[in-house]
Design an enzyme around this catalytic site. Structure first.
Site, PDB file in Angstrom:
ATOM      1  N   LYS A  78      76.829  31.539  34.578  1.00  0.00           N
ATOM      2  CA  LYS A  78      75.959  32.305  33.681  1.00  0.00           C
ATOM      3  C   LYS A  78      74.576  31.662  33.626  1.00  0.00           C
ATOM      4  O   LYS A  78      74.446  30.429  33.612  1.00  0.00           O
ATOM      5  CB  LYS A  78      76.583  32.353  32.285  1.00  0.00           C
ATOM      6  CG  LYS A  78      75.834  33.221  31.279  1.00  0.00           C
ATOM      7  CD  LYS A  78      76.590  33.264  29.958  1.00  0.00           C
ATOM      8  CE  LYS A  78      75.884  34.124  28.914  1.00  0.00           C
ATOM      9  NZ  LYS A  78      76.658  34.225  27.653  1.00  0.00           N
ATOM     10  N   SER A 153      77.848  38.658  25.812  1.00  0.00           N
ATOM     11  CA  SER A 153      76.651  38.507  26.618  1.00  0.00           C
ATOM     12  C   SER A 153      76.909  38.018  28.037  1.00  0.00           C
ATOM     13  O   SER A 153      76.014  38.018  28.876  1.00  0.00           O
ATOM     14  CB  SER A 153      75.703  37.527  25.928  1.00  0.00           C
ATOM     15  OG  SER A 153      76.283  36.233  25.828  1.00  0.00           O
ATOM     16  N   SER A 177      81.417  36.200  23.457  1.00  0.00           N
ATOM     17  CA  SER A 177      80.713  36.542  24.692  1.00  0.00           C
ATOM     18  C   SER A 177      81.424  36.165  25.977  1.00  0.00           C
ATOM     19  O   SER A 177      80.948  36.507  27.050  1.00  0.00           O
ATOM     20  CB  SER A 177      79.312  35.914  24.686  1.00  0.00           C
ATOM     21  OG  SER A 177      78.490  36.547  23.739  1.00  0.00           O
TER      22      SER A 177
END
Length: 489
Positions: A78, A153, A177
């Site tokens: 990420k 997210s 997330s």
């Protein structure tokens, strides 16, 4: 061996160790998969194709190393985690040109274990969002239906794993997330106990809530990655100095769910839960019962208050963490400012998106002298009550089980104009972060109406990821596989 990207991480790792597959072959197969799928899902912000191939060739030349559990395995990360020499933007324009010179602790652990980092995944800006539509660069699309969101997210990470672009990805979980996008994309996501994994090198959103964890296609794969990234780091004062369990051994030691008490909180199964999610999750509970588990009722009475408490605490911490992005020290700088105040205002207005600005303003408001007691102090009190709720529940059960999301993946753009409705999508995940406890999301089926993945979450006691993984592994093996994502067939 063809279509390597369809293998589990454990399978490709073993094939690499036996030299049935070269590391370069694994990388090239994933890069070919990225070339085919990326135009349809937009899961990546930065691709390290040439560097990854060079690293794979170097590993092949040296030969397999049994001491490195991820030797030659292609993974992604990420974009909230710093990667030396590779851009790290946290999905924000204000960090568009930021190239860190150091690796985050978790990234460092991946490299030391022999993993090859293919690229950085798209995300909601500064991890603020539930759909990856808040990225400053592009929205990510769900591999099961490219007209729908992947969750957020960590939506880019979930989409990459589900699409077969990599064998694992690292995500971050501040309020769900990791677990929510894993649920919406049909993969496995583990949110560790707060302090289990060092946050060094993580671009902070809510410092008392953020935690880094693996996203994979199987529970076994999550256990392998978790064993790599967990551990003490003196550079993070909140990182626990305690031994890391042998998660693989924990999986091997459990063959059924006899003696396991699974708590079911009524608060997770009431109003707002879609019928197709409820049906799939209850079928998973029935499977757990058939495997020998005992299902017991538990109560988490402050679940309804977790949304307000979370957004007060997280926004307050975000307003402090993001104060550093002012156009002076690093990050986007407004062109030709009239004075210092103009530099501050324009740099932040131009560099930060609407949702980030909204949460900064909320956080600044609740921390102001006139409203601190009315909001932040009360939210902190609710947070303590939520932790007490979990402690009381675990007095009568070993794990808690419930849906991850009240609905399956929704159409792109459906909730972007209604932030409050978007916030409600995290109602079942927020309380766990406020309590600092671990949670595992695993796919349990496809919705009867939408045909989209449904996930269930197992919640555990502090630092008891081993139980979550072992229970989740047994349960997931008893459930029918989802198959390949329909949107990419």
């Amino acid at each position: 061996m063809s279509a390597l990207h369809t293998l589990s991480l454990a399978a490709i790792r073993d094939a690499l160790a036996r030299r049935e597959v070269r590391a370069e072959d694994a990388v090239l197969d994933c890069l070919a998969r990225i070339e085919t799928t990326e135009p349809r899902i937009d899961a990546l912000l930065h691709l390290r194709a040439e560097a990854a191939i060079e690293e794979a060739r170097a590993l092949d030349a040296a030969g397999p190393d049994a001491s490195r559990p991820l030797w030659g395995v292609p993974v992604t990360v990420k974009d909230a985690l710093t990667t030396a020499g590779t851009p790290t933007t946290a999905g924000s324009r204000i960090l568009e040109d930021f190239v860190p010179f150091y690796d985050a602790f978790a990234v460092q652990r991946l490299r030391e274990a022999g993993a090859i980092i293919l690229g950085k995944n798209n995300m909601d800006e500064f991890a603020m969002g539930s759909s990856t539509e808040n990225s400053a660069y592009k929205p990510t699309r769900n591999p099961w239906d490219t007209a729908r969101v992947p969750g957020g997210s960590s939506g880019g990470s979930a989409a990459s794993v589900a699409a077969g672009q990599c064998f694992a990805s690292l995500g971050t979980d501040t309020g769900g997330s990791i677990r929510q996008p894993a649920s919406l994309c049909g993969c496995v996501g583990l949110k560790p106990t707060y302090g289990r994994v060092s946050r060094y090198g993580l671009i902070a959103y809510g410092s008392s809530l953020d935690q880094i964890g693996p996203m994979t296609r199987t529970v076994e794969d999550a256990a392998i990655v978790m064993g790599v990234i967990a551990g003490h780091d003196k550079r993070d004062s909140t990182c626990a100095d305690r031994p890391v369990e042998d998660f693989a051994a924990a999986l091997a030691s459990r063959h059924d769910l006899a003696g396991v008490r699974i708590g079911v909180p009524a608060e997770f199964w009431g109003e707002g839960l879609s019928p197709e999610v409820a049906t799939s999750c209850r079928a998973a509970l029935d499977a757990a019962r058939d495997l020998g588990a005992t299902i017991v009722d538990v109560a988490l009475p402050h679940t309804p208050q977790s949304i307000a408490a979370y957004y007060i605490v997280a926004s307050a911490e975000a307003s402090s963490n993001l104060a550093r992005y002012d156009g002076v020290r690093y990050g986007k700088r407004a062109h030709a400012p009239e004075d210092l105040m103009d530099l501050y205002v324009r740099s932040r207005s131009e560099g930060l998106g609407d949702e980030v600005q909204r949460r900064i303003m909320l956080g600044t408001y609740v921390l102001s002298s006139g409203y601190y007691d009315a909001y932040y102090r009360k939210a902190a009190q609710v947070r303590r009550r939520i932790l007490e709720d979990y402690r009381n529940a675990f007095a009568t059960c070993d794990v808690i089980c419930g849906p991850v999301s009240p609905v399956t993946a929704w159409p792109l753009g459906a909730l972007t104009a209604d932030p409050l409705q978007m916030y409600l999508m995290d109602v079942f995940t927020l309380s766990l972060n406020l309590a600092g406890l671990p949670g595992l999301s695993l796919p349990v089926g496809l919705g009867t109406e939408s045909g989209m993945p449904v996930g269930i979450q197992l919640l555990g006691r502090s630092f008891d990821e081993a139980t979550l993984l072992s229970v989740g592994n047994v349960l997931s093996r008893a459930l029918p596989p989802l198959g390949s994502p329909a949107g990419l067939r």
